[in-house]
Design a protein around this motif. Structure first.
Motif, short mmCIF file in Angstrom:
data_model
loop_
_atom_site.label_atom_id
_atom_site.label_comp_id
_atom_site.label_asym_id
_atom_site.label_seq_id
_atom_site.Cartn_x
_atom_site.Cartn_y
_atom_site.Cartn_z
N VAL A 181 0.86 -1.18 0.00
CA VAL A 181 0.00 0.00 0.00
C VAL A 181 0.90 1.24 0.00
CG1 VAL A 181 -0.23 -0.13 2.53
CG2 VAL A 181 -1.88 1.16 1.25
N ILE A 182 0.48 2.23 -0.79
CA ILE A 182 1.22 3.50 -0.82
C ILE A 182 0.52 4.46 0.14
CG2 ILE A 182 1.86 5.47 -2.29
CD1 ILE A 182 1.85 3.48 -4.66
N GLY A 183 1.27 5.14 0.98
CA GLY A 183 0.71 6.15 1.88
C GLY A 183 1.03 7.52 1.31
N LEU A 184 0.00 8.37 1.19
CA LEU A 184 0.19 9.67 0.54
C LEU A 184 0.34 10.77 1.58
CD1 LEU A 184 -2.65 9.14 -2.06
CD2 LEU A 184 -0.19 8.95 -2.48
N LEU A 196 -1.19 -0.26 8.48
CA LEU A 196 -0.96 -0.09 9.92
C LEU A 196 0.41 0.56 10.17
CD1 LEU A 196 -2.37 -0.99 12.58
CD2 LEU A 196 -1.02 -3.08 12.48
N ALA A 197 1.37 0.22 9.31
CA ALA A 197 2.74 0.74 9.49
C ALA A 197 2.81 2.24 9.25
CB ALA A 197 3.68 0.03 8.53
N LEU A 198 1.84 2.79 8.54
CA LEU A 198 1.95 4.19 8.08
C LEU A 198 0.95 5.12 8.74
CD1 LEU A 198 2.44 3.55 4.24
CD2 LEU A 198 4.18 3.89 6.01
N ARG A 199 0.14 4.57 9.66
CA ARG A 199 -0.90 5.44 10.22
C ARG A 199 -0.34 6.57 11.05
NH1 ARG A 199 -5.00 1.68 12.35
NH2 ARG A 199 -4.88 0.12 10.73
N GLN A 200 0.91 6.47 11.44
CA GLN A 200 1.58 7.56 12.15
C GLN A 200 1.82 8.75 11.21
OE1 GLN A 200 5.70 6.88 12.29
NE2 GLN A 200 5.63 5.08 11.03
N ASP A 203 -3.29 9.21 6.57
CA ASP A 203 -4.51 8.40 6.57
C ASP A 203 -5.06 8.24 5.14
OD1 ASP A 203 -5.41 10.93 6.12
OD2 ASP A 203 -6.87 10.97 7.75
N ARG A 204 -4.19 8.60 4.15
CA ARG A 204 -4.64 8.44 2.75
C ARG A 204 -3.79 7.35 2.09
NH1 ARG A 204 -3.91 12.86 -0.71
NH2 ARG A 204 -2.21 13.54 0.65
N GLN A 235 -7.87 6.34 -4.37
CA GLN A 235 -7.33 6.73 -3.05
C GLN A 235 -8.35 6.41 -1.97
OE1 GLN A 235 -6.09 10.71 -2.20
NE2 GLN A 235 -5.09 10.89 -4.19
N VAL A 236 -7.90 5.88 -0.86
CA VAL A 236 -8.83 5.52 0.20
C VAL A 236 -8.44 6.28 1.46
CG1 VAL A 236 -9.66 3.58 1.60
CG2 VAL A 236 -8.99 3.20 -0.78
N GLN A 237 -9.45 6.85 2.12
CA GLN A 237 -9.19 7.55 3.38
C GLN A 237 -9.47 6.59 4.52
OE1 GLN A 237 -9.19 11.27 3.06
NE2 GLN A 237 -8.53 11.59 5.17
N TYR A 238 -8.55 6.45 5.44
CA TYR A 238 -8.74 5.53 6.55
C TYR A 238 -9.24 6.29 7.77
CZ TYR A 238 -8.00 1.71 9.72
OH TYR A 238 -8.19 0.71 10.64
N HIS A 239 -10.29 5.73 8.41
CA HIS A 239 -10.91 6.50 9.49
C HIS A 239 -10.68 5.97 10.89
CE1 HIS A 239 -12.75 9.38 6.97
NE2 HIS A 239 -13.26 8.43 6.21
N GLU A 240 -10.53 4.67 11.02
CA GLU A 240 -10.53 4.12 12.39
C GLU A 240 -9.39 4.70 13.25
OE1 GLU A 240 -10.15 -0.04 14.70
OE2 GLU A 240 -10.91 -0.06 12.67
#
Ligand code: F6R
Length: 611
Positions: A181-184, A196-200, A203-204, A235-240
């Motif tokens: 997964v690519i984190g933007l 999970l590795a990039l939520r720091q 969130d995109r 692109q997906v926005q992560y909310h949790e």
């Protein structure tokens, strides 16, 4: 299984990479490494055997700073856990690669590359990738072109991240069989095998698809599909909330996740129950039409998810009157299967990335099943994306390697499936469905009551501290619960445990029973309880020590060598969900007493993305 993290930014990215690895460590943890294009213009790396903390220490002693880098936690497949086998792997001093998955033709490639003068410094399959890429760069000087040409020669599964000291304005990635997964970010971008590795940092996200190659720059992302055509991926926005990666007040993630079960079961039921019936469209808009045609069910899964499927077989045949077969994915995928007409193909998976389960689904698509359904905990997983119908369990991220809340939410999903199939096909009495819907509503409260027995179970665990072998017994739908209980115990406490249907005891395993062999049994008050009591007598008569989790009204009493833990009463159909809880707690407390690594037991990995 293994974990990948990559970053390209204007700031120093080493700490981001290491933090990402820590978040992925639960997947694979025999060694870790990081490679950075340093501010001095070199490619440099640090690698350590053991946990990410060891790598962190190495970086404290010998810091690495740079704006482009890749990192990896390894769970060994080819070559023992050692520093020289740890990723990133280099070719010369210009090129670095990290890899998840398995390259099946690595031996042939290795010979070929040795013939070209490449010297191998590890026993891994991964090292062929980096040398092959190095070789391709001699003719295709652009890194993305060279990568496209290199991966065309790889057979097997890979998620890859690549950096080059001669093209330090980009991070390359390739996916086939292993998720990426690519984190933007803003003026910076990231890569990981799990968001999970990039939520720091963001969130995109953009999820790469099978066969995709991506070129990630600081301010742009370019993706090519399997055919080499430039494509845009959503692109997906992560909310949790990110709280999932935190143990909170608990000593271990496993204990936290066991205690989360009332909440996540509640979430899994939310929006899926009508007043007196299950809302069939919870499985997708076409579910009702497809379910009406179902005449058989084939379930395929691995490990704990397989045990959930075994419980579901009892439910599907008993409540919905549908013939059901269940098989472990690693067997199903390699045998010739005779498909009955109008069979629903069901996969069950926490991660949705388990290699055997995914392969079984892909095979099934060629075999003429009516349709496919995934019961899965990760909405963005390959399994979900490749199935026709989906029911997402709402367990939230499960960090402890031993699966707990994923299992009970899978069981809830499978009960919803049973009721839906029975309803649509008219094989389940409406009154029975209404009763079970009511019972499902009460289930979170019942689970809370079972969790309140925590301290009692902790005491029982003391009986195991010195034991080396255990038997778990159950009858009917409690037999798979016993199997799951025995898997949990062996996974985290390393005590040898086996599960048997209680009626099988006298056909062999009774020979093992003596005072050194605790026998754990689950005993709801159902029509099999009298038969179970006779089986327990057989154990006691041989001096075996019994630990029985029994319904208050089952009529099983404490006595010499018999330790009974009273369970809240529950409708028999839902008993497998309730009786799982004390067995999870038992394994947990035995492991704590034995001092094992509860959340990261030896030799195991969370998401098994290799065969
Ligand atoms: C056991 C455990 C494993 C998994 C199995 C399948 O505690 O976690 O047995 O259940 O590896 O994984 P998923 O469910 O992700 O397909």
């Amino acid at each position: 299984m293994c974990g990948i993290v990559g970053a390209i930014a204007e700031r120093n990215i080493t700490a981001i990479l290491v933090e990402g690895l820590k978040r992925l460590e639960y997947r694979g943890y025999d060694s870790a490494g990081v490679a950075v294009f340093t501010n001095d213009g070199d490619l440099d790396r640090r690698r350590r055997v053991g946990k990410v903390a060891g790598l962190d220490q190495a970086l404290a002693e010998q810091p690495l700073a740079g704006r482009l880098g890749i990192a990896h936690t390894r769970w060994a497949t080819h070559g023992a856990p050692s520093e020289h086998n740890a990723h990133p792997h280099f070719s010369g001093d210009q090129l670095a690669v990290v890899h998840n998955g398995i390259i099946e033709n690595y031996e042939a490639l290795r010979e070929q590359l040795k013939g070209l003068g490449y010297v191998f410094t590890s026993d891994t399959d991964t090292e062929v990738i980096v040398h092959l890429l190095h070789h391709k760069l001699k003719t295709d000087t652009d890194l993305a072109d060279a990568l496209k040409s290199a991966v065309a020669e790889l057979h097997g599964a890979y998620g890859l991240a690549v950096i080059s000291a001669s093209q330090p304005d980009r991070l390359l990635a390739a996916r086939s069989g292993s998720p990426l997964v690519i984190g933007l970010g803003l003026g910076e971008n990231f890569l990981a095998s799990d968001q999970l590795a990039l939520r720091q940092v963001t969130d995109r996200f953009i999820y790469l698809e099978e066969g995709d190659i991506a070129e990630i720059r600081r301010d742009s992302v370019q993706i090519w599909d399997q055919q080499g055509c430039a494509v845009q991926r959503e692109q997906v926005q992560y909310h949790e909330g990110a709280e999932a990666a935190d143990k909170g007040e608990y000593r271990h993630f496993m204990l936290k996740e066991i205690h989360e079960q009332p909440k996540v079961v509640q979430r899994t039921l939310e929006g899926r129950l009508g007043t007196d019936h299950v809302l069939v469209n919870a499985f997708g808009p076409r579910a009702a039409e497809l379910f009406a045609k179902v005449r058989n069910v084939q379930i395929v899964a691995c490990g704990t998810s397989y045990h959930a499927g075994m419980v579901a077989r009892y439910w599907l045949e008993d409540l919905a009157g549908i013939p059901c077969q269940i098989e472990v994915a690693s067997e199903f995928r390699y045998r010739k299967v005779v498909v009955q007409p109008d069979t629903l193909f069901v996969t069950i998976s926490q991660s949705g990335e388990t290699a055997d389960t995914l392969a079984a689904l892909r095979n099934a698509k060629e075999l003429g099943y009516l349709t496919s359904l995934a019961i899965c905990n990760v909405g963005t997983s390959s399994l979900v994306r490749e199935s026709d119908l989906t029911l997402l369990t709402q367990a939230g991220p499960e960090i402890g390697v031993a699966s707990t809340k994923a299992f009970t939410t899978q069981l809830v999903g499978l009960m919803l499936l049973t009721l839906s199939l029975g309803q649509v096909r008219g094989t389940l009495d409406a009154g029975v469905e209404a009763h079970l819907v009511e019972e499902l509503r009460r289930l979170p409260t019942r689970l809370g009551e079972a969790l309140a027995m925590d301290k009692t179970v902790e005491k029982v665990a003391e009986l195991f501290a010195e034991k080396h072998h255990t038997l778990f017994l159950g009858r009917g739908a409690q037999y798979p619960v016993a199997m799951e209980g025995s898997l949990k115990l062996k996974e985290i406490s390393y005590i040898h445990a086996e599960a048997y249907p209680a009626g099988e005891l006298k056909h062999g395993p009774l020979a093992l029973v003596d005072s050194d062999m605790p026998v754990v049994t689950v005993a709801p008050n159902n029509e099999l309880v009298e038969k179970l009591k006779s089986n327990l007598q057989e154990v006691r008569a041989r001096g075996g020590e019994l630990i029985v989790f029994a319904d208050r009204e089952a009529g099983i009493d404490n006595g010499v060598g018999t330790h009974v833990v009273a369970m809240p009463h529950i409708d028999d159909s839902l008993a497998p969900i309730l009786y799982t809880i004390p067995l999870q707690l038992l394994s947990y407390y035995v492991a704590v007493l034995k001092g094992t690594d509860v959340d990261q037991p030896r030799n195991l990995a969370k998401s098994v993305t290799v065969e």
